[in-house]
Design a protein around this motif. Sequence first.
Motif, mmCIF file in Angstrom:
data_model
loop_
_atom_site.group_PDB
_atom_site.id
_atom_site.type_symbol
_atom_site.label_atom_id
_atom_site.label_comp_id
_atom_site.label_asym_id
_atom_site.label_seq_id
_atom_site.Cartn_x
_atom_site.Cartn_y
_atom_site.Cartn_z
ATOM 1 N N TYR A 81 39.979 20.326 26.711
ATOM 2 C CA TYR A 81 38.867 19.730 27.450
ATOM 3 C C TYR A 81 39.215 19.755 28.934
ATOM 4 O O TYR A 81 40.387 19.768 29.310
ATOM 5 N N VAL A 105 34.504 22.026 28.050
ATOM 6 C CA VAL A 105 35.331 22.515 26.965
ATOM 7 C C VAL A 105 35.941 23.839 27.402
ATOM 8 O O VAL A 105 35.251 24.697 27.953
ATOM 9 N N TYR A 110 37.697 27.299 26.235
ATOM 10 C CA TYR A 110 37.850 28.205 25.100
ATOM 11 C C TYR A 110 38.845 29.300 25.467
ATOM 12 O O TYR A 110 38.734 29.904 26.531
ATOM 13 N N LEU A 164 38.410 26.722 20.562
ATOM 14 C CA LEU A 164 38.572 25.531 21.376
ATOM 15 C C LEU A 164 40.040 25.377 21.747
ATOM 16 O O LEU A 164 40.909 25.342 20.879
ATOM 17 N N VAL A 169 31.617 19.318 22.381
ATOM 18 C CA VAL A 169 31.714 20.689 21.846
ATOM 19 C C VAL A 169 30.334 21.181 21.404
ATOM 20 O O VAL A 169 29.955 22.325 21.687
#
Length: 130
Positions: free
Chosen positions: A96, A86, A88, A93, A38
């Motif tokens: 993954y 990552v 979003y 977040l 991250v």
Amino acid sequence: MSIRSGSLARIALALLACTALGACATAPALQSERDALVTSADAAVARAKSADPSMATILGAADTYAVFPTIGKAAIAIGGAYGKGVLYENGALAGYCDLVQASIGLALGAQSYTEIIVFKSPEALEHFKA
């Protein structure tokens, strides 16, 4: 040297199998690895915004995007690339992801790069997740 189409098909299937196996372990196993990923993704976004100020507008308007801070790519006729990223959603977040690529053809070398994928529709995101 001649490569028959059957041999080429077997090589392509082997690469596809490796790709599928590599994509199974998406999230880093340790919390420290997730935190580092991250942090790297956030730094990659900051660099992209610094290099191209329009990225702030693009990412600000995007509901979802994936950031792959480092993708390693190498080839000697048969090549591959891999990177952890990552995802979003709505600026937070969401999870993954992995990026895996295989190629066959005239290629020699290695490189490392950052990739940011912006999803323009919920359908595009669902396709990516699938």
